[in-house]
Design a protein around this motif. Structure first.
Motif, PDB file in Angstrom:
ATOM      1  N   PHE A 192       0.811  -1.212   0.000  1.00 14.65           N
ATOM      2  CA  PHE A 192       0.000   0.000   0.000  1.00 14.65           C
ATOM      3  C   PHE A 192       0.850   1.270   0.000  1.00 14.65           C
ATOM      4  CE2 PHE A 192      -3.154  -3.218   0.974  1.00 14.65           C
ATOM      5  CZ  PHE A 192      -4.091  -2.888  -0.001  1.00 14.65           C
TER       6      PHE A 192
ATOM      7  N   TYR B 204      -3.387   4.925  -6.047  1.00 13.84           N
ATOM      8  CA  TYR B 204      -4.416   3.994  -5.590  1.00 13.84           C
ATOM      9  C   TYR B 204      -5.802   4.321  -6.172  1.00 13.84           C
ATOM     10  CZ  TYR B 204      -7.643   1.592  -2.531  1.00 13.84           C
ATOM     11  OH  TYR B 204      -8.674   0.812  -2.077  1.00 13.84           O
TER      12      TYR B 204
ATOM     13  N   LYS C 195     -19.380   1.563  -3.487  1.00 15.17           N
ATOM     14  CA  LYS C 195     -19.205   2.342  -2.249  1.00 15.17           C
ATOM     15  C   LYS C 195     -20.477   3.141  -1.944  1.00 15.17           C
ATOM     16  CE  LYS C 195     -14.172   2.375  -2.446  1.00 15.17           C
ATOM     17  NZ  LYS C 195     -12.981   2.936  -3.090  1.00 15.17           N
TER      18      LYS C 195
ATOM     19  N   MET D 256     -12.505   1.738   9.330  1.00 19.64           N
ATOM     20  CA  MET D 256     -11.242   1.015   9.523  1.00 19.64           C
ATOM     21  C   MET D 256     -10.646   0.663   8.166  1.00 19.64           C
ATOM     22  SD  MET D 256      -9.635   0.190  12.131  1.00 19.64           S
ATOM     23  CE  MET D 256      -7.968   0.065  11.606  1.00 19.64           C
ATOM     24  N   ALA D 257      -9.322   0.639   8.084  1.00 18.99           N
ATOM     25  CA  ALA D 257      -8.630   0.401   6.817  1.00 18.99           C
ATOM     26  C   ALA D 257      -9.162   1.400   5.785  1.00 18.99           C
ATOM     27  CB  ALA D 257      -8.804  -1.045   6.333  1.00 18.99           C
ATOM     28  N   GLY D 258      -9.381   2.609   6.258  1.00 16.57           N
ATOM     29  CA  GLY D 258     -10.067   3.630   5.455  1.00 16.57           C
ATOM     30  C   GLY D 258      -9.237   4.206   4.328  1.00 16.57           C
TER      31      GLY D 258
ATOM     32  N   ASP E 142      -6.155   3.561   9.668  1.00 14.85           N
ATOM     33  CA  ASP E 142      -5.475   2.659   8.728  1.00 14.85           C
ATOM     34  C   ASP E 142      -4.085   2.384   9.287  1.00 14.85           C
ATOM     35  OD1 ASP E 142      -6.008   2.044   5.420  1.00 14.85           O
ATOM     36  OD2 ASP E 142      -3.957   1.793   6.170  1.00 14.85           O
ATOM     37  N   ILE E 143      -3.554   1.202   8.980  1.00 17.76           N
ATOM     38  CA  ILE E 143      -2.212   0.855   9.459  1.00 17.76           C
ATOM     39  C   ILE E 143      -1.140   1.612   8.673  1.00 17.76           C
ATOM     40  CG2 ILE E 143      -1.773  -1.116   7.910  1.00 17.76           C
ATOM     41  CD1 ILE E 143      -0.797  -2.684  10.387  1.00 17.76           C
ATOM     42  N   ASN E 144      -1.520   2.157   7.502  1.00 15.20           N
ATOM     43  CA  ASN E 144      -0.534   2.716   6.588  1.00 15.20           C
ATOM     44  C   ASN E 144      -0.612   4.244   6.517  1.00 15.20           C
ATOM     45  OD1 ASN E 144       0.758   3.533   4.073  1.00 15.20           O
ATOM     46  ND2 ASN E 144       0.952   1.339   3.699  1.00 15.20           N
TER      47      ASN E 144
ATOM     48  N   MET F 102      -1.100   5.898   2.953  1.00  9.61           N
ATOM     49  CA  MET F 102      -2.479   5.928   2.443  1.00  9.61           C
ATOM     50  C   MET F 102      -3.246   7.075   3.121  1.00  9.61           C
ATOM     51  SD  MET F 102      -3.087   3.507   0.127  1.00  9.61           S
ATOM     52  CE  MET F 102      -4.792   2.928   0.142  1.00  9.61           C
TER      53      MET F 102
ATOM     54  N   GLU G  39      -3.701   3.055  12.854  1.00  6.86           N
ATOM     55  CA  GLU G  39      -4.142   2.003  13.774  1.00  6.86           C
ATOM     56  C   GLU G  39      -4.041   0.657  13.068  1.00  6.86           C
ATOM     57  OE1 GLU G  39      -5.833   1.977  16.889  1.00  6.86           O
ATOM     58  OE2 GLU G  39      -5.661   4.139  17.175  1.00  6.86           O
ATOM     59  N   ASN G  40      -3.674  -0.366  13.827  1.00  8.61           N
ATOM     60  CA  ASN G  40      -3.751  -1.731  13.319  1.00  8.61           C
ATOM     61  C   ASN G  40      -5.106  -2.303  13.741  1.00  8.61           C
ATOM     62  OD1 ASN G  40      -3.556  -4.456  12.789  1.00  8.61           O
ATOM     63  ND2 ASN G  40      -1.470  -4.669  13.562  1.00  8.61           N
ATOM     64  N   ALA G  41      -5.895  -2.771  12.782  1.00  3.72           N
ATOM     65  CA  ALA G  41      -7.239  -3.277  13.061  1.00  3.72           C
ATOM     66  C   ALA G  41      -7.234  -4.395  14.106  1.00  3.72           C
ATOM     67  CB  ALA G  41      -7.876  -3.787  11.767  1.00  3.72           C
TER      68      ALA G  41
ATOM     69  N   VAL H 256     -13.934  -1.467   4.314  1.00  6.51           N
ATOM     70  CA  VAL H 256     -14.232  -1.706   2.900  1.00  6.51           C
ATOM     71  C   VAL H 256     -12.955  -2.108   2.166  1.00  6.51           C
ATOM     72  CG1 VAL H 256     -14.945  -0.559   0.759  1.00  6.51           C
ATOM     73  CG2 VAL H 256     -16.252  -0.223   2.854  1.00  6.51           C
ATOM     74  N   PHE H 257     -12.983  -3.273   1.574  1.00  5.72           N
ATOM     75  CA  PHE H 257     -11.840  -3.829   0.825  1.00  5.72           C
ATOM     76  C   PHE H 257     -10.565  -3.807   1.674  1.00  5.72           C
ATOM     77  CE2 PHE H 257     -14.408  -1.947  -2.887  1.00  5.72           C
ATOM     78  CZ  PHE H 257     -15.160  -3.108  -3.002  1.00  5.72           C
TER      79      PHE H 257
HETATM   80  N1  SAM Z   1     -11.198   1.392   2.402  1.00  6.33           N
HETATM   81  C1  SAM Z   1     -10.405   2.017   1.357  1.00  6.33           C
HETATM   82  C2  SAM Z   1     -11.137   1.953   0.034  1.00  6.33           C
HETATM   83  O1  SAM Z   1     -12.095   1.185  -0.059  1.00  6.33           O
HETATM   84  O2  SAM Z   1     -10.748   2.639  -0.897  1.00  6.33           O
HETATM   85  C3  SAM Z   1      -9.010   1.403   1.242  1.00  6.33           C
HETATM   86  C4  SAM Z   1      -8.964  -0.056   0.922  1.00  6.33           C
HETATM   87  S1  SAM Z   1      -7.337  -0.629   0.526  1.00  6.33           S
HETATM   88  C5  SAM Z   1      -7.663  -1.867  -0.675  1.00  6.33           C
HETATM   89  C6  SAM Z   1      -6.911  -1.621   1.912  1.00  6.33           C
HETATM   90  C7  SAM Z   1      -6.411  -0.838   3.119  1.00  6.33           C
HETATM   91  O3  SAM Z   1      -6.279  -1.735   4.223  1.00  6.33           O
HETATM   92  C8  SAM Z   1      -5.036  -0.216   2.916  1.00  6.33           C
HETATM   93  O4  SAM Z   1      -5.118   1.176   3.115  1.00  6.33           O
HETATM   94  C9  SAM Z   1      -4.173  -0.881   3.982  1.00  6.33           C
HETATM   95  O5  SAM Z   1      -3.155  -0.071   4.507  1.00  6.33           O
HETATM   96  C10 SAM Z   1      -5.213  -1.252   5.024  1.00  6.33           C
HETATM   97  N2  SAM Z   1      -4.791  -2.289   5.976  1.00  6.33           N
HETATM   98  C11 SAM Z   1      -4.185  -3.457   5.716  1.00  6.33           C
HETATM   99  N3  SAM Z   1      -3.943  -4.136   6.854  1.00  6.33           N
HETATM  100  C12 SAM Z   1      -4.436  -3.382   7.871  1.00  6.33           C
HETATM  101  C13 SAM Z   1      -4.501  -3.540   9.285  1.00  6.33           C
HETATM  102  N4  SAM Z   1      -4.021  -4.626   9.891  1.00  6.33           N
HETATM  103  N5  SAM Z   1      -5.073  -2.568  10.010  1.00  6.33           N
HETATM  104  C14 SAM Z   1      -5.551  -1.453   9.411  1.00  6.33           C
HETATM  105  N6  SAM Z   1      -5.529  -1.241   8.078  1.00  6.33           N
HETATM  106  C15 SAM Z   1      -4.984  -2.200   7.315  1.00  6.33           C
END
Ligand code: SAM
Length: 243
Positions: free
Chosen positions: A25, A32, A48, A66-68, A88-90, A93, A114-116, A132-133
């Motif tokens: 990511f 992206y 979405k 989460m993972a936003g 998001d962990i990243n 992003m 944050e790590n989910a 989402v995804f």
């Molecule tokens: N939700 C957004 C969207 O739909 O456009 C982004 C989706 S993107 C495909 C996946 C996201 O999951 C990335 O931003 C990645 O950093 C995040 N991610 C992966 N592992 C994670 C974790 N353990 N905790 C939080 N976020 C995480």
């Protein structure tokens, strides 16, 4: 957790998977959103919209996205008046997301690394949790689902949209051919990173089918778990309630 997990089709240690997902990511962050449009022919926008229509954000409620990532889902919910925390962990992003929010004049979102699997939020902090995804990229999915349950208030709603392989025979073959041959090539042309998009395709193929994921949501403590498959389960909106 077991000592080997899948990173796409490869077996690696859990720590290595988290590191590699981070690299994927960080590598694609700046392209992206363009890649999502190119790969899905713009359809991710409709998915979405449909997802947020299911969440029905109410004015002033607190939602954890989460993972936003770059904020696509969070922006839609914030426009409906919700107080959204994008986690998001990243950080790469999230940085792209913050720039996008600024360009759109969207203030009032909270951004947090944050790590989910281990959230820093207190118990019962949010009215709704969305992902989402994102969840198929998480190394320990049951841990992330338990954390989602913990940070939700009683009566809180859990929503997740995720890819999986489709069970419509003709469509599934067509999609597999497109995913295996076309997506990594678009990734190579646009981001110079074919491997990240090969991972994306493999991770979709490996994610549990909707009935199996629904059972995982129930195991985490949610009730009335439901799955709304689209395109024969290629994309599914999952939901559950905390009581
Ligand atoms: N939700 C957004 C969207 O739909 O456009 C982004 C989706 S993107 C495909 C996946 C996201 O999951 C990335 O931003 C990645 O950093 C995040 N991610 C992966 N592992 C994670 C974790 N353990 N905790 C939080 N976020 C995480």
């Amino acid at each position: 957790m077991t000592d080997r997990v899948n990173f796409g089709d490869e077996l690696v240690s859990p720590e290595e998977k988290t590191r590699r997902v981070g690299r994927v990511f960080s590598s694609v962050a700046h392209r992206y959103d363009l890649m999502n449009d190119l790969m899905s022919g713009g359809m991710h926008r409709l998915w979405k919209d449909r997802f947020v229509a299911r969440v029905k954000p109410r004015g002033s409620e607190g939602i954890l996205d989460m993972a936003g990532g770059t904020g696509d889902v969070a922006f839609r919910m914030a426009k409906r008046g919700a107080r959204v925390t994008v986690a998001d962990i990243n950080a790469d992003m999230l940085d792209v997301g913050k720039e996008r929010a600024e360009r759109r004049g969207l203030t009032g979102l909270t951004w947090k690394v944050e790590n989910a699997e281990h959230l820093s939020f207190a118990d019962a902090s949010f009215d709704a949790y969305t992902i989402v995804f994102g969840i198929r990229n998480v190394t320990d999915i049951p841990a992330a689902l338990r954390e989602a349950h913990r940070v939700l208030k009683r009566g809180g709603r859990f929503y997740c949209m995720e890819f999986s392989s489709s069970d419509w025979p003709g469509f599934s073959n067509l999609y597999e051919a497109y995913a295996a041959n076309v997506i990594p090539k678009i990734g190579k042309a646009v981001t110079k990173d074919e491997d990240s998009y090969r991972y994306l395709v493999e991770s979709i193929r490996r994610f549990p089918r909707p009935p199996a994921f629904k059972a995982m949501i129930t195991d985490a403590g949610f009730v009335r778990a439901a799955a709304e498959p689209m395109l024969g389960g290629l994309v599914t909106i999952h939901s559950g309630w905390k009581i």
